[in-house]
Write an enzyme that holds these catalytic residues in place. Structure first.
Site, PDB file in Angstrom:
ATOM      1  N   ASN A 194      -3.223   9.749   3.814  1.00  0.00           N
ATOM      2  CA  ASN A 194      -3.273  10.790   2.792  1.00  0.00           C
ATOM      3  C   ASN A 194      -4.748  11.080   2.550  1.00  0.00           C
ATOM      4  O   ASN A 194      -5.439  10.301   1.903  1.00  0.00           O
ATOM      5  CB  ASN A 194      -2.592  10.302   1.504  1.00  0.00           C
ATOM      6  CG  ASN A 194      -2.766  11.284   0.352  1.00  0.00           C
ATOM      7  OD1 ASN A 194      -3.227  12.412   0.552  1.00  0.00           O
ATOM      8  ND2 ASN A 194      -2.418  10.862  -0.849  1.00  0.00           N
ATOM      9  N   LYS A 215      -6.038  13.293   0.757  1.00  0.00           N
ATOM     10  CA  LYS A 215      -6.309  13.836  -0.579  1.00  0.00           C
ATOM     11  C   LYS A 215      -7.236  15.058  -0.429  1.00  0.00           C
ATOM     12  O   LYS A 215      -7.075  15.792   0.547  1.00  0.00           O
ATOM     13  CB  LYS A 215      -6.885  12.742  -1.484  1.00  0.00           C
ATOM     14  CG  LYS A 215      -6.000  11.479  -1.456  1.00  0.00           C
ATOM     15  CD  LYS A 215      -6.332  10.456  -2.481  1.00  0.00           C
ATOM     16  CE  LYS A 215      -5.365   9.280  -2.349  1.00  0.00           C
ATOM     17  NZ  LYS A 215      -5.563   8.256  -3.367  1.00  0.00           N
ATOM     18  N   HIS A 218       2.883  12.379  -5.789  1.00  0.00           N
ATOM     19  CA  HIS A 218       1.807  11.379  -5.780  1.00  0.00           C
ATOM     20  C   HIS A 218       1.339  11.149  -7.222  1.00  0.00           C
ATOM     21  O   HIS A 218       1.324  12.078  -8.023  1.00  0.00           O
ATOM     22  CB  HIS A 218       0.648  11.869  -4.904  1.00  0.00           C
ATOM     23  CG  HIS A 218      -0.357  10.802  -4.658  1.00  0.00           C
ATOM     24  ND1 HIS A 218      -1.322  10.488  -5.570  1.00  0.00           N
ATOM     25  CD2 HIS A 218      -0.516   9.948  -3.617  1.00  0.00           C
ATOM     26  CE1 HIS A 218      -2.052   9.474  -5.094  1.00  0.00           C
ATOM     27  NE2 HIS A 218      -1.578   9.136  -3.912  1.00  0.00           N
ATOM     28  N   GLU A 221      -1.469  10.940  -8.458  1.00  0.00           N
ATOM     29  CA  GLU A 221      -2.558  11.837  -8.881  1.00  0.00           C
ATOM     30  C   GLU A 221      -1.990  13.193  -9.309  1.00  0.00           C
ATOM     31  O   GLU A 221      -2.515  13.837 -10.219  1.00  0.00           O
ATOM     32  CB  GLU A 221      -3.595  11.979  -7.757  1.00  0.00           C
ATOM     33  CG  GLU A 221      -4.420  10.701  -7.617  1.00  0.00           C
ATOM     34  CD  GLU A 221      -4.887  10.389  -6.213  1.00  0.00           C
ATOM     35  OE1 GLU A 221      -4.855  11.279  -5.348  1.00  0.00           O
ATOM     36  OE2 GLU A 221      -5.278   9.228  -5.988  1.00  0.00           O
ATOM     37  N   GLU A 238       3.604   3.204  -4.720  1.00  0.00           N
ATOM     38  CA  GLU A 238       2.165   3.191  -4.932  1.00  0.00           C
ATOM     39  C   GLU A 238       1.867   2.778  -6.368  1.00  0.00           C
ATOM     40  O   GLU A 238       1.850   3.625  -7.271  1.00  0.00           O
ATOM     41  CB  GLU A 238       1.581   4.583  -4.671  1.00  0.00           C
ATOM     42  CG  GLU A 238       1.780   5.062  -3.250  1.00  0.00           C
ATOM     43  CD  GLU A 238       0.645   5.984  -2.806  1.00  0.00           C
ATOM     44  OE1 GLU A 238       0.134   5.757  -1.723  1.00  0.00           O
ATOM     45  OE2 GLU A 238       0.268   6.898  -3.566  1.00  0.00           O
ATOM     46  N   GLY A 291      -7.143   3.482  -4.983  1.00  0.00           N
ATOM     47  CA  GLY A 291      -8.568   3.799  -5.028  1.00  0.00           C
ATOM     48  C   GLY A 291      -9.394   2.786  -5.807  1.00  0.00           C
ATOM     49  O   GLY A 291     -10.546   3.036  -6.134  1.00  0.00           O
ATOM     50  N   SER A 296      -4.985   0.949  -1.806  1.00  0.00           N
ATOM     51  CA  SER A 296      -6.075   0.143  -1.226  1.00  0.00           C
ATOM     52  C   SER A 296      -5.647  -0.643   0.007  1.00  0.00           C
ATOM     53  O   SER A 296      -6.112  -1.755   0.246  1.00  0.00           O
ATOM     54  CB  SER A 296      -6.666  -0.798  -2.289  1.00  0.00           C
ATOM     55  OG  SER A 296      -7.193  -0.060  -3.369  1.00  0.00           O
TER      56      SER A 296
HETATM   57  P1  13P Z   1      -6.185   4.367  -1.526  1.00  0.00           P
HETATM   58  O1  13P Z   1      -5.739   3.828  -0.195  1.00  0.00           O
HETATM   59  O2  13P Z   1      -7.490   5.078  -1.484  1.00  0.00           O
HETATM   60  O3  13P Z   1      -6.093   3.322  -2.590  1.00  0.00           O
HETATM   61  O4  13P Z   1      -5.120   5.490  -1.919  1.00  0.00           O
HETATM   62  C1  13P Z   1      -3.789   5.205  -1.797  1.00  0.00           C
HETATM   63  C2  13P Z   1      -3.030   6.452  -1.976  1.00  0.00           C
HETATM   64  O5  13P Z   1      -3.027   7.026  -3.040  1.00  0.00           O
HETATM   65  C3  13P Z   1      -2.319   6.993  -0.819  1.00  0.00           C
HETATM   66  O6  13P Z   1      -1.497   8.050  -1.178  1.00  0.00           O
END
Ligand code: 13P
Length: 248
Positions: free
Chosen positions: A9, A11, A94, A96, A166, A172, A212
């Site tokens: 992903n 982002k 997601h 976010e 997640e 992150g 992560s």
């Molecule tokens: P990270 O791997 O940067 O923690 O992000 C995970 C994520 O949100 C994947 O959709």
């Protein structure tokens, strides 16, 4: 058996120039992958990525889709628009999106329905926040998110639905869920699929871990019985690192 998937992903990362460089590097690195490999790229990179991935084993995904067929929804993208580019996967709900853009279980459900209608494969995200975990509410939160986000879907929809667990506190932050904790939550998600839908659905649905996940922890996570793959954020932005996750 459930075939593992490693999905990146990106982002809000990578211009077309960066996409071109990245995919040129990644393609030979993962051509012998034993798992499904997916890159979920920004809308503006989809057309270029599709062209570049022709004939490769890397599949293409988007990061959102709207539920309406068309209309006055400034800034949104429809399932038909994604289908035209021959996108195969789409991330929905997601954390976010839920946190910054007001997505709810209801909008996630509607977006996933539109994706399924268009024969896209929705990657539906669920996960608890740190506060919810510390209050001991992880399972309650996951249960509600699942039941409401998956409302109305039929058995055959689950041939295409993928669930991603997640935990918000692991995204992150560099703080990964331990393989045992991730396995336990994903086992719980599978149990909900069993009981609210059916044993067949519980058995066949692929459930990914995200938060992560990287080259150094991927093999321990993937060794867990319930974990069918990963949704990778930061570690999917470097071809070398992402290919190591693919070859966990
Ligand atoms: P990270 O791997 O940067 O923690 O992000 C995970 C994520 O949100 C994947 O959709």
């Amino acid at each position: 058996m459930r075939k593992p998937i490693i999905a990146g992903n990106w982002k809000m990362n990578k211009t077309q120039k960066e996409t071109k460089d990245f995919l040129t590097e990644l393609k030979p690195m993962v051509q012998d992958a034993a798992c499904d490999v997916v890159v979920c790229v920004p809308f503006t990179d989809l057309t270029l990525a599709k062209k570049m991935l022709k004939g490769s084993n890397i599949k293409l995904g988007a990061q959102n889709v709207h539920f309406a067929e068309s209309g006055a929804y400034t800034g949104e993208i429809s399932a038909a628009m994604l289908k035209e580019i021959k996108v195969e996967y789409v991330i929905i709900g997601h954390s976010e999106r839920r946190q910054y853009f007001g997505e709810t279980n209801e909008t996630v459900n509607k977006r996933a329905a539109a994706a399924l209608e268009a024969k896209l494969k929705p990657i539906i995200c669920v996960g608890e926040t740190l506060a919810e975990r510390e209050e001991g509410r992880t399972e309650e939160v996951l249960f509600t998110q699942l039941v409401e986000s998956l409302k109305g879907f039929r058995s055959k929809d689950f041939d295409r639905i993928i669930v991603a667990y997640e935990p918000v506190w692991a995204i992150g932050t560099g703080r990964t869920a331990s393989p045992e904790d991730a396995n336990k939550s994903i086992g719980f998600i599978r149990k909900v699929l069993y009981t609210k839908f059916s044993a067949v659905i519980g058995e066949k649905t692929r459930i990914l871990y995200g938060g992560s996940m990287n080259a150094s922890n991927a093999s321990a996570l993937m060794a867990q019985e319930e974990i069918d793959g990963g949704l990778i954020g930061g570690a999917s932005l470097s071809a070398e690192e992402f290919s190591k996750v693919v070859h966990y």
